[in-house]
Every structure is written in structure tokens, then in C-alpha cells.
Motif scaffolding. Structure first.
Motif, PDB file in Angstrom:
ATOM      1  N   GLY A   6       6.630 -52.342  38.549  1.00 47.56           N
ATOM      2  CA  GLY A   6       5.334 -52.371  39.220  1.00 47.56           C
ATOM      3  C   GLY A   6       4.346 -53.286  38.537  1.00 47.56           C
ATOM      4  N   SER A   7       4.273 -53.202  37.212  1.00 41.22           N
ATOM      5  CA  SER A   7       3.352 -54.076  36.487  1.00 41.22           C
ATOM      6  C   SER A   7       3.780 -55.536  36.605  1.00 41.22           C
ATOM      7  CB  SER A   7       3.292 -53.654  35.018  1.00 41.22           C
ATOM      8  OG  SER A   7       4.570 -53.735  34.412  1.00 41.22           O
ATOM      9  N   GLY A   8       5.105 -55.770  36.614  1.00 37.12           N
ATOM     10  CA  GLY A   8       5.587 -57.144  36.763  1.00 37.12           C
ATOM     11  C   GLY A   8       5.248 -57.732  38.120  1.00 37.12           C
ATOM     12  N   ILE A   9       5.411 -56.932  39.180  1.00 39.70           N
ATOM     13  CA  ILE A   9       5.069 -57.399  40.519  1.00 39.70           C
ATOM     14  C   ILE A   9       3.584 -57.721  40.606  1.00 39.70           C
ATOM     15  CG2 ILE A   9       4.862 -56.685  42.932  1.00 39.70           C
ATOM     16  CD1 ILE A   9       7.457 -55.134  42.601  1.00 39.70           C
ATOM     17  N   THR A  10       2.758 -56.819  40.080  1.00 38.78           N
ATOM     18  CA  THR A  10       1.316 -57.038  40.124  1.00 38.78           C
ATOM     19  C   THR A  10       0.922 -58.280  39.340  1.00 38.78           C
ATOM     20  OG1 THR A  10       0.905 -54.667  40.346  1.00 38.78           O
ATOM     21  CG2 THR A  10      -0.929 -56.019  39.609  1.00 38.78           C
ATOM     22  N   ALA A  11       1.503 -58.452  38.153  1.00 36.49           N
ATOM     23  CA  ALA A  11       1.177 -59.627  37.342  1.00 36.49           C
ATOM     24  C   ALA A  11       1.595 -60.922  38.039  1.00 36.49           C
ATOM     25  CB  ALA A  11       1.864 -59.515  35.984  1.00 36.49           C
ATOM     26  N   GLU A  12       2.763 -60.896  38.678  1.00 37.67           N
ATOM     27  CA  GLU A  12       3.259 -62.100  39.342  1.00 37.67           C
ATOM     28  C   GLU A  12       2.414 -62.461  40.547  1.00 37.67           C
ATOM     29  OE1 GLU A  12       7.560 -63.856  40.949  1.00 37.67           O
ATOM     30  OE2 GLU A  12       7.352 -61.762  40.347  1.00 37.67           O
ATOM     31  N   LEU A  13       2.199 -61.487  41.432  1.00 39.37           N
ATOM     32  CA  LEU A  13       1.400 -61.765  42.628  1.00 39.37           C
ATOM     33  C   LEU A  13      -0.069 -61.965  42.283  1.00 39.37           C
ATOM     34  CD1 LEU A  13       2.919 -59.337  45.299  1.00 39.37           C
ATOM     35  CD2 LEU A  13       3.560 -61.670  44.722  1.00 39.37           C
ATOM     36  N   GLY A  14      -0.547 -61.220  41.286  1.00 39.16           N
ATOM     37  CA  GLY A  14      -1.941 -61.371  40.891  1.00 39.16           C
ATOM     38  C   GLY A  14      -2.234 -62.756  40.337  1.00 39.16           C
ATOM     39  N   SER A  15      -1.320 -63.297  39.536  1.00 36.84           N
ATOM     40  CA  SER A  15      -1.510 -64.651  39.015  1.00 36.84           C
ATOM     41  C   SER A  15      -1.481 -65.682  40.140  1.00 36.84           C
ATOM     42  CB  SER A  15      -0.438 -64.969  37.980  1.00 36.84           C
ATOM     43  OG  SER A  15       0.857 -64.932  38.564  1.00 36.84           O
ATOM     44  N   MET A  16      -0.645 -65.450  41.142  1.00 37.33           N
ATOM     45  CA  MET A  16      -0.627 -66.341  42.304  1.00 37.33           C
ATOM     46  C   MET A  16      -1.922 -66.248  43.092  1.00 37.33           C
ATOM     47  SD  MET A  16       3.307 -65.803  43.652  1.00 37.33           S
ATOM     48  CE  MET A  16       3.146 -67.055  44.911  1.00 37.33           C
ATOM     49  N   LYS A  17      -2.475 -65.032  43.167  1.00 37.82           N
ATOM     50  CA  LYS A  17      -3.742 -64.867  43.890  1.00 37.82           C
ATOM     51  C   LYS A  17      -4.893 -65.522  43.135  1.00 37.82           C
ATOM     52  CE  LYS A  17      -6.781 -63.109  46.764  1.00 37.82           C
ATOM     53  NZ  LYS A  17      -7.113 -61.677  46.652  1.00 37.82           N
ATOM     54  N   VAL A  18      -4.928 -65.340  41.830  1.00 35.26           N
ATOM     55  CA  VAL A  18      -6.009 -65.900  41.025  1.00 35.26           C
ATOM     56  C   VAL A  18      -5.976 -67.427  41.043  1.00 35.26           C
ATOM     57  CG1 VAL A  18      -6.887 -66.102  38.664  1.00 35.26           C
ATOM     58  CG2 VAL A  18      -6.242 -63.872  39.558  1.00 35.26           C
ATOM     59  N   THR A  19      -4.788 -67.991  41.004  1.00 35.55           N
ATOM     60  CA  THR A  19      -4.654 -69.453  41.018  1.00 35.55           C
ATOM     61  C   THR A  19      -4.609 -70.028  42.431  1.00 35.55           C
ATOM     62  OG1 THR A  19      -2.241 -69.212  40.849  1.00 35.55           O
ATOM     63  CG2 THR A  19      -3.482 -69.481  38.792  1.00 35.55           C
TER      64      THR A  19
ATOM     65  N   ILE B 175       7.282 -46.807  47.219  1.00 37.74           N
ATOM     66  CA  ILE B 175       5.942 -46.557  46.670  1.00 37.74           C
ATOM     67  C   ILE B 175       5.647 -47.518  45.522  1.00 37.74           C
ATOM     68  CG2 ILE B 175       4.564 -44.897  45.355  1.00 37.74           C
ATOM     69  CD1 ILE B 175       5.942 -42.682  47.003  1.00 37.74           C
ATOM     70  N   ILE B 176       6.575 -47.657  44.592  1.00 39.18           N
ATOM     71  CA  ILE B 176       6.358 -48.520  43.423  1.00 39.18           C
ATOM     72  C   ILE B 176       6.109 -49.958  43.847  1.00 39.18           C
ATOM     73  CG2 ILE B 176       7.490 -49.489  41.394  1.00 39.18           C
ATOM     74  CD1 ILE B 176       8.978 -46.734  41.199  1.00 39.18           C
ATOM     75  N   ALA B 177       6.950 -50.457  44.756  1.00 41.03           N
ATOM     76  CA  ALA B 177       6.834 -51.856  45.155  1.00 41.03           C
ATOM     77  C   ALA B 177       5.580 -52.114  45.976  1.00 41.03           C
ATOM     78  CB  ALA B 177       8.075 -52.269  45.944  1.00 41.03           C
ATOM     79  N   ILE B 178       5.260 -51.222  46.902  1.00 46.28           N
ATOM     80  CA  ILE B 178       4.118 -51.480  47.784  1.00 46.28           C
ATOM     81  C   ILE B 178       2.807 -51.367  47.018  1.00 46.28           C
ATOM     82  CG2 ILE B 178       3.632 -49.154  48.650  1.00 46.28           C
ATOM     83  CD1 ILE B 178       3.944 -52.298  50.810  1.00 46.28           C
ATOM     84  N   VAL B 179       2.731 -50.436  46.053  1.00 46.11           N
ATOM     85  CA  VAL B 179       1.524 -50.342  45.227  1.00 46.11           C
ATOM     86  C   VAL B 179       1.387 -51.571  44.347  1.00 46.11           C
ATOM     87  CG1 VAL B 179       0.423 -49.068  43.346  1.00 46.11           C
ATOM     88  CG2 VAL B 179       1.424 -47.829  45.245  1.00 46.11           C
ATOM     89  N   GLY B 180       2.490 -52.021  43.744  1.00 45.73           N
ATOM     90  CA  GLY B 180       2.439 -53.220  42.916  1.00 45.73           C
ATOM     91  C   GLY B 180       2.026 -54.446  43.702  1.00 45.73           C
ATOM     92  N   CYS B 181       2.568 -54.585  44.907  1.00 47.48           N
ATOM     93  CA  CYS B 181       2.197 -55.733  45.746  1.00 47.48           C
ATOM     94  C   CYS B 181       0.741 -55.664  46.166  1.00 47.48           C
ATOM     95  CB  CYS B 181       3.105 -55.792  46.971  1.00 47.48           C
ATOM     96  SG  CYS B 181       4.823 -56.236  46.632  1.00 47.48           S
ATOM     97  N   TYR B 182       0.278 -54.480  46.548  1.00 47.82           N
ATOM     98  CA  TYR B 182      -1.113 -54.344  46.996  1.00 47.82           C
ATOM     99  C   TYR B 182      -2.079 -54.682  45.867  1.00 47.82           C
ATOM    100  CZ  TYR B 182      -5.475 -52.223  48.507  1.00 47.82           C
ATOM    101  OH  TYR B 182      -6.794 -52.011  48.827  1.00 47.82           O
ATOM    102  N   LYS B 183      -1.828 -54.130  44.689  1.00 46.73           N
ATOM    103  CA  LYS B 183      -2.714 -54.414  43.560  1.00 46.73           C
ATOM    104  C   LYS B 183      -2.680 -55.894  43.191  1.00 46.73           C
ATOM    105  CE  LYS B 183      -4.350 -50.296  42.548  1.00 46.73           C
ATOM    106  NZ  LYS B 183      -5.808 -50.006  42.582  1.00 46.73           N
TER     107      LYS B 183
ATOM    108  N   THR C 153      -1.827 -50.355  38.433  1.00 42.91           N
ATOM    109  CA  THR C 153      -0.562 -50.214  39.154  1.00 42.91           C
ATOM    110  C   THR C 153       0.328 -49.162  38.511  1.00 42.91           C
ATOM    111  OG1 THR C 153      -0.597 -52.505  39.925  1.00 42.91           O
ATOM    112  CG2 THR C 153       1.541 -51.418  39.833  1.00 42.91           C
ATOM    113  N   VAL C 154       0.463 -49.229  37.187  1.00 42.14           N
ATOM    114  CA  VAL C 154       1.321 -48.275  36.477  1.00 42.14           C
ATOM    115  C   VAL C 154       0.810 -46.852  36.666  1.00 42.14           C
ATOM    116  CG1 VAL C 154       2.192 -47.572  34.221  1.00 42.14           C
ATOM    117  CG2 VAL C 154       2.025 -50.002  34.796  1.00 42.14           C
ATOM    118  N   VAL C 155      -0.487 -46.659  36.493  1.00 47.70           N
ATOM    119  CA  VAL C 155      -1.069 -45.312  36.608  1.00 47.70           C
ATOM    120  C   VAL C 155      -0.967 -44.805  38.042  1.00 47.70           C
ATOM    121  CG1 VAL C 155      -3.179 -43.964  36.359  1.00 47.70           C
ATOM    122  CG2 VAL C 155      -2.603 -45.703  34.658  1.00 47.70           C
ATOM    123  N   THR C 156      -1.364 -45.643  38.993  1.00 44.98           N
ATOM    124  CA  THR C 156      -1.389 -45.214  40.393  1.00 44.98           C
ATOM    125  C   THR C 156       0.010 -44.900  40.908  1.00 44.98           C
ATOM    126  OG1 THR C 156      -3.342 -46.594  40.775  1.00 44.98           O
ATOM    127  CG2 THR C 156      -2.128 -45.839  42.708  1.00 44.98           C
TER     128      THR C 156
END
Length: 261
Positions: free
Chosen positions: A112-125, A210-218, A236-239
Motif C-alpha cells: 500500500g505504501s509503495g503504491i501510494t509513493a509511486e502514484l503520488g510521485s507521478m501526481k506531484v510531478t 481494499i489495500i490496493a484501492i486505498v493506496g491508489c486513492y491516496k 495509507t498504511v494506517v487507513t
């Protein structure tokens, strides 16, 4: 009192906003998953990235969970002269509850944290905005492969965790309490049913979603640069862990209801 009421109100609004956004992303993901074209190469890549690389953490946790569970169970049953039943207790605990939940929590924390970090970095950039500008659907390209791969690999990891946990219990029962391997195996084989296995694996499909969809959303909702990305991965990890634990109760009730129906 007023500040407390405002804090509760703001937290409730954030919760409703999260649930609304998560529901919308869930609908879009299901719709994109059911409509062609299907990106099988991306799915295979995510299976390798999310599943194969999580084998070690799931395996180590399962082995030592089985060891500790057998140790505690045998000590308790020894008071009543019932050490011979340690096998079925370990097997049921691993297959129905500990295997699915512990695997989901541990793998979910990593994935979950990896998905969020990957997509989040793509969103930020602004890479996701660039995909939209080129006419590509980021939900189809990025979210669907990750969600489907988690729903596929988490049950497989759980099967491995169940087997390793039961075997770990067998080893500790033999060397610490002199429970014969054959007796341990027979108690497991005679009492463990298909319904027990289906119950545990059915949970993991939901947990993986649940894990994947929360990670992607965050990840897709990340704002604020690198600082916001760090907060998103932590959230993401907590939620995901909280939602997995809550859903585990209702899924357990549901599968017991199915067995008694």
C-alpha cells in the motif's frame, strides 16, 4: 467545547470526503476493469512487483506465527492432557484468521505504501496530468492493474502462509511436546474442511482490493510535494490496516452465516 465540536465536525467532513472519493474511484476501477482493452502485460508486471517480492515477509511472519501459536496452544492444552489436538487448533487459527489477516497487514503495509509513493510521485510531478492530456486513462493504466494483481496475489501468499504456519506448528509440537508428526497431520487432515479454507481465502480477495484501492486513492489525491507524499504513505498504511481489521469482523460473520445457511 466549541473547538471540540469544530474538530469533530471537520474530522467527520474529511471522513465523508474520503469515503465519497474512495467510492467514486471504486466505481471507475470496476468499470475500467470490465471494459476492453485489457493490459495483461501491466498486470503481470504488477503481480511480480507486488506479489513475488512480498514472499519473504509473508513467509517469515507465517513460520514464526505458527511456532508461537503451537507453543502457546500446547502449553494450554497440556493442563488438560489434550496436546494431541494442537494441530487442528493451529490449522484452524492459521487458515481462518491469522493467515489472512497477518498477511494482509504485513503485505498491505509494504504494498500500500509503495503504491501510494509511486502514484503520488507521478501526481506531484504532473505525469498523471500529462497522461490525461495525451488521451490516456490513468485509472485504466495505473489503478486497474494494481488492484487486480493484489486481488490475485494476496490469496496465493495466504495459501503459502497457511502451509508454512501449520508446518511450523508441526515442528514445534514434535520437538517441544513430543506430538508425533503423523498424529499432528491426521488431526489437521480429518478436521480441516473446505469451508474453512474458502472462508480464509475469500477474505483475502476483499483485503487485496481494499489495500490496493486505498493506496491508489491516496496516491492520486497527493498534494503538497514531498511532504504531502510522506503524509499520504503514512495515511495509507494506517487507513488500510484499520479497514482490513473492521472488514475482517463482518466477513467472518458473513462466512459463518453462509456455512449455517
Amino acid at each position: 467545547m466549541r473547538s471540540a465540536a469544530l474538530a469533530i465536525g471537520n474530522q467527520s467532513l474529511r471522513m465523508l470526503e474520503f469515503l465519497g472519493g474512495l467510492s467514486q474511484l471504486t466505481y471507475q476501477t470496476i468499470h475500467c476493469a470490465l471494459t476492453p482493452p485489457y493490459h495483461l502485460r501491466a498486470l503481470i508486471q504488477q503481480v511480480d512487483h507486488l506479489g513475488v517480492r512480498s514472499i519473504s515477509i509473508a513467509g517469515v511472519a507465517a513460520v514464526f506465527t505458527g511456532l508461537v501459536l503451537a507453543l502457546q496452544t500446547a502449553y494450554g492444552l497440556g493442563r488438560f492432557g489434550a496436546k494431541a489436538y494442537v494441530g487442528i487448533i493451529v490449522a484452524l487459527s492459521m487458515v481462518r484468521e491469522l493467515g489472512p489477516v497477518l498477511t494482509a497487514l504485513l503485505v498491505g503495509g509494504r504494498v500500500g505504501s509503495g503504491i501510494t509513493a509511486e502514484l503520488g510521485s507521478m501526481k506531484v510531478t504532473e505525469q498523471i496530468d500529462a497522461m490525461r492530456a495525451m488521451g490516456a486513462n490513468p485509472i485504466k493504466k495505473l489503478v486497474v492493474p494494481r488492484v487486480l494483481s493484489m486481488m490475485l496475489v494476496l490469496p496465493l501468499l495466504t495459501v503459502m502462509a497457511d502451509i508454512l504456519g501449520i508446518m511450523g506448528g508441526m515442528v514445534i509440537s514434535k520437538h517441544e511436546f513430543q506430538v508425533d508428526y503423523r498424529l499432528y497431520y491426521n488431526t489437521v487432515a480429518r478436521n480441516l474442511t473446505l469451508a474453512d479454507i474458502v472462508s480464509g481465502l475469500g477474505k483475502t480477495v476483499v483485503f487485496g482490493f481494499i489495500i490496493a484501492i486505498v493506496g491508489c486513492y491516496k496516491g492520486l489525491e497527493t498534494t503538497g510535494g514531498t511532504e504531502g507524499l510522506g503524509k499520504a504513505t503514512t495515511a495509507t498504511v494506517v487507513t488500510s490496516a484499520i479497514i482490513v481489521l473492521i472488514s475482517d469482523f463482518f466477513l467472518t460473520k458473513f462466512f459463518w452465516w453462509l456455512e449455517g445457511w
